[in-house]
Each structure stands twice: as structure tokens, then as C-alpha cells.
Motif scaffolding. Sequence first.
Motif, short mmCIF file in Angstrom:
data_model
loop_
_atom_site.label_atom_id
_atom_site.label_comp_id
_atom_site.label_asym_id
_atom_site.label_seq_id
_atom_site.Cartn_x
_atom_site.Cartn_y
_atom_site.Cartn_z
N GLN A 20 16.65 -1.05 22.74
CA GLN A 20 17.48 0.14 22.53
C GLN A 20 17.10 1.29 23.45
N PHE A 21 15.78 1.53 23.57
CA PHE A 21 15.36 2.76 24.26
C PHE A 21 14.80 2.50 25.67
N GLY A 22 14.59 1.23 25.99
CA GLY A 22 14.04 0.91 27.30
C GLY A 22 12.58 1.33 27.47
N THR A 23 11.93 1.66 26.35
CA THR A 23 10.49 1.99 26.42
C THR A 23 9.81 1.34 25.22
N TYR A 24 8.50 1.39 25.22
CA TYR A 24 7.77 0.90 24.05
C TYR A 24 7.62 2.02 23.03
N PRO A 25 7.58 1.65 21.74
CA PRO A 25 7.48 2.70 20.72
C PRO A 25 6.17 3.45 20.83
N GLU A 26 6.22 4.70 20.46
CA GLU A 26 4.98 5.48 20.49
C GLU A 26 4.06 5.06 19.34
N PHE A 27 4.67 4.71 18.23
CA PHE A 27 3.87 4.28 17.08
C PHE A 27 4.47 3.03 16.45
N VAL A 28 3.58 2.22 15.90
CA VAL A 28 4.02 1.14 15.02
C VAL A 28 3.22 1.29 13.73
N VAL A 29 3.92 1.31 12.61
CA VAL A 29 3.23 1.45 11.33
C VAL A 29 3.56 0.25 10.45
N ARG A 30 2.67 0.02 9.49
CA ARG A 30 2.83 -1.14 8.62
C ARG A 30 2.32 -0.77 7.23
N ALA A 31 3.02 -1.22 6.19
CA ALA A 31 2.50 -1.04 4.83
C ALA A 31 2.83 -2.30 4.02
N PRO A 32 1.84 -2.79 3.25
CA PRO A 32 1.99 -4.08 2.58
C PRO A 32 2.64 -4.01 1.20
N GLY A 33 3.16 -5.15 0.74
CA GLY A 33 3.52 -5.36 -0.66
C GLY A 33 2.24 -5.64 -1.45
N ARG A 34 2.41 -6.00 -2.71
CA ARG A 34 1.22 -6.24 -3.52
C ARG A 34 1.47 -7.30 -4.57
N VAL A 35 0.38 -7.86 -5.08
CA VAL A 35 0.48 -8.69 -6.26
C VAL A 35 -0.60 -8.21 -7.22
N ASN A 36 -0.26 -8.18 -8.51
CA ASN A 36 -1.23 -7.65 -9.47
C ASN A 36 -1.93 -8.81 -10.18
N LEU A 37 -3.26 -8.84 -10.12
CA LEU A 37 -4.00 -9.95 -10.75
C LEU A 37 -4.04 -9.81 -12.27
N ILE A 38 -4.23 -8.59 -12.72
CA ILE A 38 -4.25 -8.34 -14.17
C ILE A 38 -4.17 -6.82 -14.38
N GLY A 39 -3.73 -6.40 -15.58
CA GLY A 39 -3.57 -4.97 -15.85
C GLY A 39 -2.11 -4.62 -15.68
N GLU A 40 -1.27 -5.16 -16.60
CA GLU A 40 0.17 -4.99 -16.43
C GLU A 40 0.71 -3.96 -17.43
N HIS A 41 1.51 -3.05 -16.91
CA HIS A 41 2.10 -1.94 -17.68
C HIS A 41 1.04 -0.96 -18.18
N THR A 42 -0.14 -1.06 -17.64
CA THR A 42 -1.21 -0.14 -18.02
C THR A 42 -1.22 1.12 -17.17
N ASP A 43 -0.58 1.05 -15.97
CA ASP A 43 -0.72 2.21 -15.05
C ASP A 43 -0.13 3.49 -15.65
N TYR A 44 1.05 3.38 -16.29
CA TYR A 44 1.65 4.61 -16.85
C TYR A 44 1.04 4.97 -18.21
N ASN A 45 0.00 4.24 -18.60
CA ASN A 45 -0.79 4.62 -19.78
C ASN A 45 -2.17 5.12 -19.37
N ASP A 46 -2.28 5.54 -18.11
CA ASP A 46 -3.54 6.06 -17.56
C ASP A 46 -4.65 5.02 -17.55
N GLY A 47 -4.28 3.74 -17.56
CA GLY A 47 -5.28 2.68 -17.71
C GLY A 47 -5.74 2.06 -16.40
#
Length: 383
Positions: free
Chosen positions: A13-40
Motif C-alpha cells: 500500500q505505502f511502498g515502505t516498511y511499517p515504522e512499527f509492528v505490534v502484537r498482542a496475544p489471546g489467552r486460555v484460562n487454566l482455572i479460576g472462572e468467573h472469579t475476576d469480577y468477584n475480585d478473586g
Amino acid sequence: MLKDNVINAFNLQFGTYPEFVVRAPGRVNLIGEHTDYNDGFVFPMAIDRAVWIALKPSDSQIVSVHSLDFAESIRFNLDSIEHTDKKWGEYIKGVAWSLMQNGYPLRGWEGFVSGDVPLGAGLSSSAALELATARAFSAVSRFPWNPSQMAQICQAAENQWVGVNCGIMDQLISAVGIKDHAVLIDCRSLEFQPFPLPPDTTIVVLDTSTRRGLVDSAYNERRQQCETAADFFGVGALRDVTLQNFEQNAGGLDPVVQRRARHIITENIRTVNASEAMKAGNPQVLGELMNQSHESLKNDFEVSSAALNDIVNSARKQPGCYGSRMTGAGFGGCAIALVQTPVVEEFTQSVCSDYHQTTGLTPIVYLCQASDGASLEKTTEPE
Ligand code: GLA
């Protein structure tokens, strides 16, 4: 691979390389379900599936992003952000809005986004997109990257802009994930501690191939029931109710609310115990805690589904499986199993055929490695 895709699209598109590349991962929860909104406590790991953005700052307040996955673009002015109907774009706008609400002066940018976190599977593709967006803004607007704070800002974007009343787990683990480790998070203090999986074990993610609507309303109803229970015990959150207090006094609660509270209180205990099992390198105990977590989510919190129960049962039958449970908000999506690494392949094949025989559905299996949280990479042009 995805990284190359976004870089190549940018270059085309721009004929140049991007100045930045960023990445952020998904997640899987091993245990502790529905506890986050109970401050747990929660115990997720960031996975090696992520959202990538290749970008450059623009000279204006315009943000324009093209999604390779949806083959569509969004464009908005930071000075006048409005809702539109492109769902994925709302996460990007919401993060911009939330950052500005928190006093961050933002600058516009142009870029390409793509991800391989499956959508709607309960592996937090939206948190990944939010954190990648925050990382992008931090790079172009040159403010320091504070992972916990950014997670909170992204959660606020999801709560207040997108309108989904989630807890902090997904955004926080996408921000602070640590390679080869699951992370025990205290959702009240936001303190966290990494633990490696027991030696020679693998987390296998089993996607039931089912998706349920109405998750949001059921989720909000559970939150409400937890608050009712906390009020009954006279505490700010169920995190503060001990099992002993619960057992002595829960008789005064409505039976449904009582079961919801029992899940949260016992799940917090299981989650902390799981970190002890991890520390001791004990997969038997960890697997057993995962099994108990599933039963509690199924019977007390009532967020499992027939498909989730079927796949969990298929997994538990297989040799080399220490334990299995649904993961994420529930009602569909994924389960996980803790499996002896040398038998992962046989395990996967047997679960797939067993689950297919029982349900007629074809599951999808993801073998996930624990990865680092959101990151910034400056690209270098090839020679
Ligand atoms: C969803 C929410 C999280 C958490 C889980 C259930 O993933 O986004 O905040 O509440 O459900 O543990």
C-alpha cells in the motif's frame, strides 16, 4: 507468518516498511472462572495466537486501519469518534476513546491488522485486538507502556464503548503474559505471579465448534447474582467470604444465588491451590482441581453446555489426561485438558473421534504454547 502478512500488505500500500509492528496475544484460562469480577484469583496463560498490526504514524488525527481478515477498512477522526456497525472497528475506537478519557494525548496512524485467535471461541480475540491497539497508540503517541494500566484502559473500552461487561482477566493476561508460564493473577490488587506448567505436560485446547448467543445476558445475570450474594454477606465482593462463613450462613440465601456464590468461593480456593500444585510440579493435583472446577461451573454456576460436557468427558476418558474443564465464559466455545506431552497426538485423535461419535460435531484442536504479552517490534528493512 501473520507478521509477514501485515508487513507485506503495508508495504504494498505505502511502498515502505511499517515504522512499527505490534502484537498482542489471546489467552486460555487454566482455572479460576468467573472469579475476576468477584475480585478473586484467575490463572490464565497468554497463547501463541495473536493480533498483529503493522503501522506508521499519520500527520493528522485520522486513524485508518484495514483488516486483512474481514477485508474491510475503518477510518475515524480522534477528535470526533462515533459508533458504527463494523464490530471489529469498535474495539479500536473504544481503546482510542478510553485512552483519551484517561488523559493520553493521541496521534493518528495508518495500518493493517490481522489475527489468528479464533473468533467467538472464548480465547479472547477481542482483548488481543484491544491490547494490540493500545500498543500501537503507545508507539505512535510516544507514551510509556504500562501493561496493567493499559489492561484496565482496554477493559474500560470493552465495558463502556463496546458494551460488554467483562472482568479484567482477558486484557490483563494479554498485557502481562509470560512465555512458558501460566500467570496467577489477583484481580483485586492486580499483582501476578508466573508458574511453569508441570514438566512434560501440555495444555490442549478443545474447541467444541459450538457458539451460543445470549452469552452476554447470562454473563450479566451471573454478575448480578454474585453481587446479590456479596451484599447478603455484607462484603464488597465474594472474594471476602470464607468457606466457613459461607457454610454457616448461606442458608439465608436464595438457592440459586447460593450455588453461584459457592462456585466463586470454592473456585478461588481451587485456583490458589492450583498454583501450589504448579509449584510442586504435580500434574495429578492440578488435573483434579481442573475437574472439580468443571463440575462446579456445570452444577453450581450453570455456565457449561451439553457440548462442553461431552468434550470434557471424552478428554477425561483418554490415557495420559490429568484433567479437563470448560474454559472462558462458557455456554460453548472451548474446553482444555492437561495431557502428558508424549501422548498428545493419540489423545487428540481419540478425543476428536469420540466427540464426533457422541455429538456429530467436528471439534477443532489447538496446541498452545504460553507466550509473552503485548509487544512492540520495530521492523528493519531488508538489505
Ligand atoms: C470472559 C470475561 C472474563 C471472565 C471470563 C470468565 O472471558 O471476559 O472477564 O469473567 O469470561 O472467567
